[in-house]
Enzyme design. Structure first.
Site, PDB file in Angstrom:
ATOM      1  CG  LEU B 136      -1.815   1.219   1.418  1.00 41.67           C
ATOM      2  CD1 LEU B 136      -2.833   1.340   0.287  1.00 41.67           C
ATOM      3  CD2 LEU B 136      -2.563   1.163   2.762  1.00 41.67           C
ATOM      4  CB  THR B 137       3.491   2.348   2.416  1.00 41.57           C
ATOM      5  OG1 THR B 137       2.580   2.275   3.506  1.00 41.57           O
ATOM      6  CG2 THR B 137       4.422   3.523   2.627  1.00 41.57           C
ATOM      7  N   GLY B 142       2.762   7.865   2.444  1.00 38.81           N
ATOM      8  CA  GLY B 142       2.680   7.020   3.627  1.00 38.81           C
ATOM      9  C   GLY B 142       1.357   7.205   4.329  1.00 38.81           C
ATOM     10  CG  MET B 342      14.711   2.380  35.058  1.00 35.50           C
ATOM     11  SD  MET B 342      13.075   1.655  34.907  1.00 35.50           S
ATOM     12  CE  MET B 342      12.927   0.814  36.463  1.00 35.50           C
ATOM     13  CG  LEU B 343      18.724  -2.775  32.190  1.00 35.05           C
ATOM     14  CD1 LEU B 343      17.289  -2.578  32.648  1.00 35.05           C
ATOM     15  CD2 LEU B 343      18.762  -3.752  31.031  1.00 35.05           C
ATOM     16  CD  GLU B 368      -0.194  -1.893   9.613  1.00 36.13           C
ATOM     17  OE1 GLU B 368      -1.378  -1.560   9.518  1.00 36.13           O
ATOM     18  OE2 GLU B 368       0.370  -2.659   8.822  1.00 36.13           O
TER      19      GLU B 368
END
Lengths: 249, 389
Positions: B136-137, B142, B342-343, B368
């Site tokens: 489609l795109t 887009g 956080m890691l 999408e």
């Protein structure tokens, strides 16, 4: 060939088990329940035998409450043909369980009973052996390989320090070890087919057995918390501690 | 309580699932743990798709799982959503593969194809023997597919197709492409098999996101098609958008899986990682992040489950799908970024799945219907005024 696979419902091995404050059992709220992993191996083996022989029937059974149906459906979704749920809400000991299974065997007349070598919750490792004794059938425990030729069965058993091969005539009882196979997942079409398969509930009272347990669980305790390690200054000190304190050497 | 946190089911939504739905989730979860996770980082690093998983996924019935007949499993939309959730807990690329195969390609044929087309394609696609893609795109169109330049010209009894489609998942491995093109009366859908003269495809490489997924460009140069290649019931752009609604529905579920993987990784990490001699989990700023993650994942779960029930009852509105896609993916991306943070330094290496999910979710947030376009769809729904056409 008809094969009966009795299984037990147990907490998922990944579940964190908590013991009730009074030590009478484990907390069952929010516990995820699964088919005992060794029994799942038994179901897989039964399905493989049926697929190899291209004929036969795999019958599942379990003993528990009505909501154990979910695990029976999982087994049916893996490919088993039908299932029996012996309904009770009482805790049963291993001998009673073996007797209940023997009753179902008497009715179903399978050529082979396959079950896990033990349930991962209480690790009793007794039901298969007791069942063979009650039935007066040959038994092969801890199977890591199973072959059937005509009316004879050959099982490779995992024993201390090696493998033992035993051969015996059917009917017989086989209990499974970890390396027998790797169970399949229930496929989505399998899950849909399981909907229509027969699942029969039978009240345990109708079997006419004495259900009084000979064994009673008095108390459950969590294992002691692991102590923190400690550093030693020298090899001499380590040897001394191993000898005097740990009494290992 | 510990178990609830491990399974991330803070409001016992499991109680609202049937045993079949739970079984389905368990199957996909086990498949992902045993067959996807051990090798996904290798594929992500090499920018390859794990092709060997296609027959396995087909065998387990993942493709077209919510369709009836034609060799499909015929499950409900809760089960379908849970499949997407668990696949994306593995990798967004894997879920994308399943989405494109099922919700875009198979659904286009299922909903808009002739009986002959359904019988010819769907069973093979359910078995994973035939891969589909959805064109489609375009390079220059887009968010506004209505402006598409790909054109199918009438030529005697047949058609001649010309144009380019871009950002097409599975394009180079597809045996059949669902291609949308401008015709005299509007937009039409065609099924273009890969060996049609004039149809070529190439991979788009150099991606920093969705690396374990095949992204392609399709080119059509005077590709001759017949009337039997046209989807007879696909009249106008509405048909293409109906396929997107299906895919977006699955994406809304999938995002929960990726977010859950990031949350769990972060929770484990901050409980064991000590700084200033106590676990990171004991700091207020860290707890605030964990609670935000838990809250948003729980809300996303609730939205999806309700959406599934509406879909099963035939009452789902496409604006509700926009709501779920926008919210769930937007938050999944935010949660992945929080987990990455956080890691610390460990958040940028592939020893943990977090950076991979975070990079993937940048794509999921865009494709999408971008986050912003879904905002405008919802804005139009609330005000009756369209801000984008």
């Amino acid at each position: 060939m008809k094969i009966l696979v009795p299984f037990k419902r147990v907490p998922d091995p990944a579940t964190t088990i908590r013991i009730l404050p009074d030590g009478s059992g484990i907390a069952t709220d929010n516990v995820k329940w699964v088919i005992n992993p060794f029994d799942e191996i038994a179901i897989e083996e039964a399905l493989r035998i049926k697929e190899r022989l291209k004929t036969g029937e795999v019958v599942l059974m379990t003993i528990g409450q009505s909501n154990w149906q979910e695990q029976l459906r999982t087994g049916l979704a893996m490919g088993a043909d039908r299932a029996k749920l012996i309904v009770t809400d009482k805790p049963l000991d291993t001998l009673t369980i073996a007797r209940v299974i023997a009753k179902v065997v008497a009715e179903e007349q399978p050529r082979l009973v396959i079950l896990g070598k033990q349930a991962i919750d209480d690790d009793s490792n007794q039901v298969g052996q007791m069942l063979a004794e009650i039935l007066g059938w040959p038994q092969a425990t801890f199977a890591s390989k199973l072959e059937i030729e005509g009316d004879r069965c050959t099982v490779v058993r995992e024993v201390d320090g090696g493998l033992e091969t035993v051969a015996f005539p059917l009917p017989a009882v086989v209990t499974t070890d970890l390396r027998l196979n790797e169970p399949r997942y229930a496929s989505l079409p399998g899950i849909m087919k399981a909907r229509k398969k027969e699942l029969k509930e039978i009240p345990i009272e109708s079997l006419g057995l004495d259900l009084t347990p000979k064994l009673r669980v008095k108390e459950l305790k969590a294992p002691p918390k692991r102590q923190a390690g400690r550093k030693v200054g020298s090899v001499q000190e380590l040897v001394k501690l191993l000898h005097e304190e740990a009494k290992l050497i | 309580m510990a178990q609830i946190l491990e399974d991330l089911d803070y409001f016992s939504l499991d109680d609202l699932l049937t045993s079949e739905e739970r079984m389905t989730r368990e199957t996909v979860k086990q498949f992902v743990e045993r067959e996807v996770l051990p090798e996904i980082e290798t594929h992500f690093a090499a920018e390859t798709f794990p092709l060997q998983l296609i027959p396995r996924m087909a065998e387990l019935g993942f493709f077209g799982a919510n369709m009836k007949g034609y060799g499909c499993a015929g499950m409900n939309n809760v089960a379908y959503g849970l499949i997407m959730q668990e696949l994306e807990a593995g990798d967004s690329g894997l879920r994308s593969f399943a989405s494109v195969q099922s919700a875009l390609s198979m659904y286009a044929i299922y909903a808009f194809g002739s009986e002959e087309q359904k019988r010819r394609y769907l069973p093979q696609m359910a078995q994973g023997k035939l891969i589909g893609c959805f064109g489609l795109t375009e390079p220059d169109h887009g968010s506004d597919p209505a402006g598409m330049e790909t054109r199918a010209r009438r030529d005697g009894n047949g058609w001649v197709l010309n144009g380019t489609k871009r950002w097409i998942t599975n394009g180079t491995i597809a045996g059949v492409a669902v291609v949308w093109a401008r015709v005299d009366e509007g937009i039409a859908g065609f099924l273009v098999e890969k060996d049609k003269p004039g149809f070529t495809s190439r991979n788009i490489n150099g991606k920093f996101s969705m690396r374990a997924s095949i992204t392609s460009e399709l080119t059509f140069e005077d590709v001759r098609l017949t009337d039997s290649d046209r989807l007879p019931e696909a009249r106008g752009l509405r048909a293409a958008l109906a396929c997107l609604t299906q895919a977006r529905y699955g994406i809304a579920w999938g995002a929960i899986g990726a977010a859950r993987s990031c949350y769990r990784t972060a929770l484990e990490y901050v409980k064991s990682r000590k700084q200033f001699s106590r676990p990171l989990a004991g700091y207020q700023l860290v707890q605030n992040k964990l609670v935000t993650m838990l809250t948003e994942i729980t809300k996303a779960q609730m939205v999806c489950l309700r959406l599934a029930h509406l879909k099963d009852q035939g009452k789902m509105r496409q604006e509700q799908v926009s709501f779920a896609k926008r919210n769930n993916v937007g938050w999944a991306l935010e949660i992945a970024r929080m987990a990455r943070d956080m890691l610390g330094a460990n958040g940028i290496v592939n020893e943990y799945p977090v950076i991979r999910h975070m990079l993937n979710l940048e794509t999921v947030n865009t494709y999408e219907g971008t986050f912003d376009v879904h905002t405008l769809i919802l804005g139009r729904d609330l005000t009756g005024l369209s801000a984008f056409d």
